[in-house]
Design an enzyme around this catalytic site. Structure first.
Site, PDB file in Angstrom:
ATOM      1  N   ASP A   1       2.014  -7.218   2.114  1.00 43.14           N
ATOM      2  CA  ASP A   1       0.776  -6.471   2.355  1.00 43.14           C
ATOM      3  C   ASP A   1       1.065  -5.279   3.272  1.00 43.14           C
ATOM      4  O   ASP A   1       0.294  -4.981   4.190  1.00 43.14           O
ATOM      5  CB  ASP A   1      -0.330  -7.354   2.935  1.00 43.14           C
TER       6      ASP A   1
ATOM      7  N   ASN B   1      -4.948   1.918  -4.139  1.00 38.21           N
ATOM      8  CA  ASN B   1      -5.847   2.547  -3.150  1.00 38.21           C
ATOM      9  C   ASN B   1      -5.246   3.815  -2.551  1.00 38.21           C
ATOM     10  O   ASN B   1      -5.104   3.956  -1.339  1.00 38.21           O
ATOM     11  CB  ASN B   1      -6.189   1.563  -2.033  1.00 38.21           C
TER      12      ASN B   1
ATOM     13  N   HIS C   1       0.859  -1.193   0.000  1.00 41.17           N
ATOM     14  CA  HIS C   1       0.000   0.000   0.000  1.00 41.17           C
ATOM     15  C   HIS C   1       0.893   1.239   0.000  1.00 41.17           C
ATOM     16  O   HIS C   1       1.696   1.419   0.906  1.00 41.17           O
ATOM     17  CB  HIS C   1      -0.901  -0.001   1.236  1.00 41.17           C
TER      18      HIS C   1
END
Lengths: 432, 306
Positions: free
Chosen positions: A312, A96, A64
C-alpha cells in the site's frame, strides 16, 4: 545481461532446487544453468554475498503511482527505484492518479514506461469514472488494453448496485474487482481506530465495523451474483485490518465463493496505541488496530485466508505530512520496507512471507507462476533474509519520505532484482 | 518544580504537579485581592497568545494572568486554521518566535496540535484547548474551584453533564479529577457519550436526575452546536426538556450540590437562568475568577522551567 550468482540459496517451493545452495547462471535474461561450482563469469558479472538468497520475483498488489498528477510525491522513475529497493519485480498500480487511469491511453502510459525495464508495471484500471462510484468505465476495452484489475483504488465502491453490476460485467472477461472495504458514512472525519486510545486522544474514530459491514454486504452480493447469474466473478478485498473481516472471508472461502484478500505488512507492526505520539507517519487508512486484531491478521495469513501481503505504498510530500494530525494526509511510503517489515514484525517465518509476495498474489491476479529452473526467464529477487539494516534517509529511493521506519533496524535486506532481461542492484557490488 | 516544560494536557501531569499548581494559585489568588493586583515575576518574559479558534473568556483570562505577572503580551487570532490561508502552523509560530517570544499559549482545532508544536520549537507551550482533546487549564481551575468550595477533591462525586463526545473540558476534567481521587460520572444523551469512555474509569448515565442525586458537584457543559458536523440529537428543544437543569430540580435534591459550568452558558438549553444564577448552588463566576489565578500559577511555574 549475464549474471552468475555464486552459492545462492534458492527459495522457491515450485523449483526442484528449493532450499539448496547452488550457483545460478543467468544469460541474456534466461536462467541457463543451475549447479555446483559453475565456471567463473567474466569480470563484473559475478555476485557473491553473505546470506545470498534467490526468490522468484516479488509482486506487490497495491501501489499508489502518483504520476501523473502528483509528481512531487512520486514519479515513475523514483517509483521504479523504490520498487527495486523493495525487491519487487512486478507492481500493481492503483488508478488514483490525476487524471484517473480509466482509458487505454492512461494504461499505456504505465505499460510503455516499464517495457523491457527491470520493474514491470501492472496498471489497474478505474472501476468507475473518476473513481467516484457512479458511472462505469469501459471495462471490456480496458481489459483488452491490459488492465491488471479494476478498482476505485483508495475509494470504496459504496454503491451496492454498482458493485453487483461490476461483478457481473467483469465476469465476462474473468476480471478481478478490487474493493477497499469501508462504509464512508461511518468514517466521516475519522482519524484513527475507534477505541480507548482515540477516546483518550479526543480524536474522531474509525470503527472496525465500517470495514466489516462492507465485507459482509459484498460477500452477500458476490454470493447472489454466483447463484443467480451462474457466473464466477472474482472479488478481492484489499487492506483487511480486523479479525471479523478475516473470519467472514475465511467462511466465504470455505463455502467456495471466489473471494481473495490482502493486508499491508505495516498492519503487523503498529497498533492504535502508537498514535499517542501524534506521529502523522502513522496515519493510514484503514487505521492501525489494537494488538488483538494483529493476532487475527497473523492467523489469517498463516492459514491462507489472507492471500497476499502488499505495501500500500502511498508516498506523500512533507507539505502533506508535516502538519497537525487531522490535517495531514493518510499513507506510508512503504515499498522499500514492506518485506523487512513482514519479516521483522510478522512472526510468520520466511517461507510464508515469500509465499505471500510470490505465488499467492500471482494467483490472485491469475498470472502464470514464476519459478527458478533452467530455461526459465529470470524474474528474481535477490536478498539476504538474515541481514539487519537500519533504514536511513540517505539510502531512501522514493520521493515520499513519509515512513515511520527512519532510524529503525529491520531484518531482511533486498540486494536487487532481475526481470525482463535487466537487473539492478543497490546493496551489493558486482565482482569477479 | 513541575515535571514538564509544557502544559500540553492533564495526562502528562503528576498529582504532585497539580497540587503544586494549586498551592501556587492560592498565593496568586491572594495577590488578586490586593489593591495592586500585580507582581513582577515574569517581567523578563514575552508571551504570545495564539488562538486559531474563537475564544473570549479563555483568551481574556490568559491575557489578564500574563499581565498580572508583568509579562509582555502579544495576541494573534485567526478563525479557522492558518493552513487555509496558505501558511502552516509551524511557519506562523516560527514567525512569532523570531520576534523573541518565550512562551506560546495556543488554542487550535486539531487534537495534538500543541504536542506537534512543542516537539518542534524551543519555546514553552501551553495548551489552551486542542480540538476535542484537552483543555488542561480549564480542568485545573475547575478542580481548584471544587477544592476551594468543598475543602478537597479526593472522595468527591463529580458528574459531568452534557456533550461529552465533543468536549475537551470533559476529557481534561476526567483526567484531573481521577488523579486527585474523585469519583466521576458522565451523563448525556447516548449519542454524545464516547463509546469507550468507561475504560477511563468513569460511570455513565443517561438520566440527568439520577446524575444530580448521585453527585456532590455537577459540572454542566455547553452544547457545542458549532462542533457538531453530524446530527447527534433531534433538537435543542428536546435536549433542554430531557437534559436541561432547572432550579426546581436542584431544590428537589436531598442535599445541596455545587453547580459549575465552563461557559459560555446557553441559557434555557443546558441550564435554566434560575439554576445558573442560584446563589445556593452556582459557583460559575468563582470559576472565572479562579481561572486567572490558576493560569498565573501555570505560567509562573512553566517560566521557571525554561
Amino acid at each position: 545481461m549475464n549474471l552468475l550468482f555464486r552459492s545462492a540459496r534458492i527459495l522457491d517451493p515450485l523449483s526442484p532446487f528449493h532450499q539448496q545452495v547452488l550457483d545460478v547462471w543467468v544469460e541474456n535474461g534466461v536462467i541457463r544453468k543451475i549447479g555446483e561450482n559453475l565456471p567463473a563469469a567474466p569480470a563484473g558479472q559475478e555476485i557473491r554475498a553473505q546470506g545470498l538468497s534467490l526468490s522468484p520475483g516479488w509482486l506487490d498488489l497495491r501501489v499508489h503511482a502518483k504520476d501523473p498528477g502528483y509528481e512531487a510525491k512520486e514519479d515513475l522513475y523514483s517509483l521504479r527505484r523504490a520498487a527495486v529497493a523493495g525487491g519487487f519485480t512486478e507492481i500493481v498500480l492503483l488508478p488514483n492518479t490525476k487524471p484517473v487511469a480509466q482509458t487505454k491511453e492512461s494504461l499505456g502510459y504505465f505499460r510503455r514506461f516499464s517495457e523491457e525495464q527491470v520493474v514491470t508495471f501492472l496498471p489497474a484500471a478505474a472501476l468507475t469514472l473518476g473513481c467516484d462510484g457512479k458511472d462505469f468505465t469501459e471495462m471490456l476495452d480496458l481489459h483488452h488494453a491490459g488492465a491488471a484489475a479494476y478498482t476505485d483504488g483508495e475509494h470504496p465502491v459504496w454503491n451496492a448496485d454498482i458493485l453487483l453490476k461490476s461483478l457481473q460485467y467483469l465476469a465476462q472477461v474473468n476480471g478481478l474487482l478490487i474493493q477497499r472495504p469501508e462504509e464512508p458514512t461511518l468514517t466521516v472525519h475519522g482519524q484513527m481506530h475507534e477505541g480507548t486510545v482515540s477516546t483518550l486522544l479526543g480524536m474522531r474514530g474509525i470503527p472496525a465495523m465500517a470495514e466489516e459491514l462492507v465485507i459482509q454486504r459484498d460477500l452477500r452480493l458476490l454470493e447472489y451474483a454466483v447463484e443467480t447469474f451462474d457466473l464466477r466473478p472474482r472479488l478481492h478485498f484489499s487492506l483487511v485490518s480486523t479479525g471479523r473481516s478475516v473470519q467472514m472471508i475465511r467462511e466465504a472461502k470455505a463455502k467456495g465463493l471466489p473471494v481473495t484478500c490482502d493486508t499491508a505488512a505495516h498492519y503487523l507492526a503498529f497498533t492504535d496505541g502508537d498514535l499517542v505520539s501524534f506521529d502523522t507517519n502513522l496515519k493510514v487508512m484503514p487505521p492501525f488496530r489494537p494488538a488483538s486484531e494483529i493476532d487475527a491478521l497473523r492467523a489469517g495469513l498463516l492459514d491462507g485466508t489472507i492471500d497476499a501481503l502488499v505495501s500500500d505504498h502511498y508516498p506523500q510530500d512533507a507539505e502533506s505530512k508535516n502538519l497537525e494530525f487531522d490535517l495531514a494526509e493518510f499513507g506510508i511510503s512503504s515499498l522499500e520496507t514492506t518485506f523487512a517489515t513482514a519479516l521483522t514484525y510478522g512472526n510468520l517465518g520466511l517461507e510464508k512471507v515469500l509465499e505471500l509476495f510470490t505465488t499467492r498474489p500471482r494467483a490472485v491476479l491469475g498470472r502464470t507462476p514464476v519459478t527458478i529452473a533452467e530455461g526459465q526467464i529470470a524474474n528474481l529477487t535477490v536478498f539476504n533474509p538474515e541481514e539487519e539494516w537500519t533504514v536511513t534517509p540517505a539510502d531512501w529511493k522514493s520521493k515520499g519520505r513519509n515512513t515511520p521506519f527512519f532510524g529503525k533496524t529491520l531484518k531482511g535486506r533486498v540486494l536487487g532484482i532481475v526481470n525482463q532481461g535487466k537487473s539492478t542492484f543497490y546493496h551489493v557490488k558486482l565482482g569477479v | 518544580m513541575l515535571s514538564t516544560r509544557h502544559l500540553l494536557g492533564i495526562k502528562d501531569l503528576t498529582e504532585e504537579d497539580i497540587q503544586l499548581i494549586f498551592q501556587t494559585a492560592d498565593e496568586f489568588k491572594e495577590v488578586l485581592n490586593r489593591p495592586i493586583k500585580k507582581v513582577p515575576s515574569l517581567r523578563d518574559i514575552t508571551i504570545a497568545n495564539v488562538f486559531f479558534e474563537n475564544s473570549t473568556r479563555t483568551r481574556l483570562s490568559f491575557e489578564l494572568a500574563e499581565k498580572r505577572l508583568s509579562a509582555d503580551v502579544v495576541n494573534f487570532s485567526s478563525s479557522g486554521s492558518s493552513v487555509k490561508k496558505g501558511e502552516t502552523l509551524l511557519d506562523t509560530v516560527n514567525n512569532i518566535l523570531a520576534m523573541k517570544v518565550d512562551l506560546i499559549v495556543m488554542r487550535h482545532s486539531s487534537p495534538g496540535a500543541p504536542h506537534y508544536l512543542a516537539s518542534r520549537i524551543p519555546a514553552n507551550v501551553v495548551n489552551a484547548g486542542d480540538g476535542t482533546h484537552e483543555h488542561p487549564t480549564q480542568a485545573l481551575l475547575d478542580a481548584f474551584s471544587i477544592r476551594e468550595k468543598l475543602g478537597d477533591v479526593a472522595g468527591k462525586k463529580v458528574a459531568i453533564i452534557g456533550d461529552i463526545l465533543h468536549s475537551r473540558v470533559a476529557l481534561s476534567n476526567i483526567f484531573c479529577l481521577k488523579k486527585l481521587g474523585a469519583e466521576v460520572m458522565v451523563c448525556g444523551p447516548s449519542t454524545l457519550i464516547p463509546r469507550y469512555i468507561r475504560e477511563l474509569g468513569v460511570l455513565v448515565s443517561h438520566d440527568v436526575r439520577q446524575a444530580l442525586s448521585w453527585c456532590d458537584v455537577a459540572n454542566v457543559l455547553r452544547i457545542q452546536l458549532e462542533r457538531l458536523q453530524v446530527k447527534y440529537f433531534p433538537s435543542l428543544r428536546e435536549y433542554s426538556l430531557y437534559y436541561g437543569i432547572t432550579k426546581a430540580m436542584l431544590d428537589e435534591l436531598d442535599k445541596p450540590i455545587v453547580l459549575m459550568h465552563p461557559g459560555p452558558i446557553n441559557r434555557g438549553v443546558e441550564l435554566s437562568s434560575d439554576a445558573a444564577d442560584s446563589a445556593d448552588h452556582s459557583i460559575i463566576l468563582n470559576q472565572v475568577e479562579n481561572g486567572v489565578a490558576t493560569r498565573m500559577a501555570v505560567l509562573y511555574l512553566l517560566a521557571a522551567n525554561r
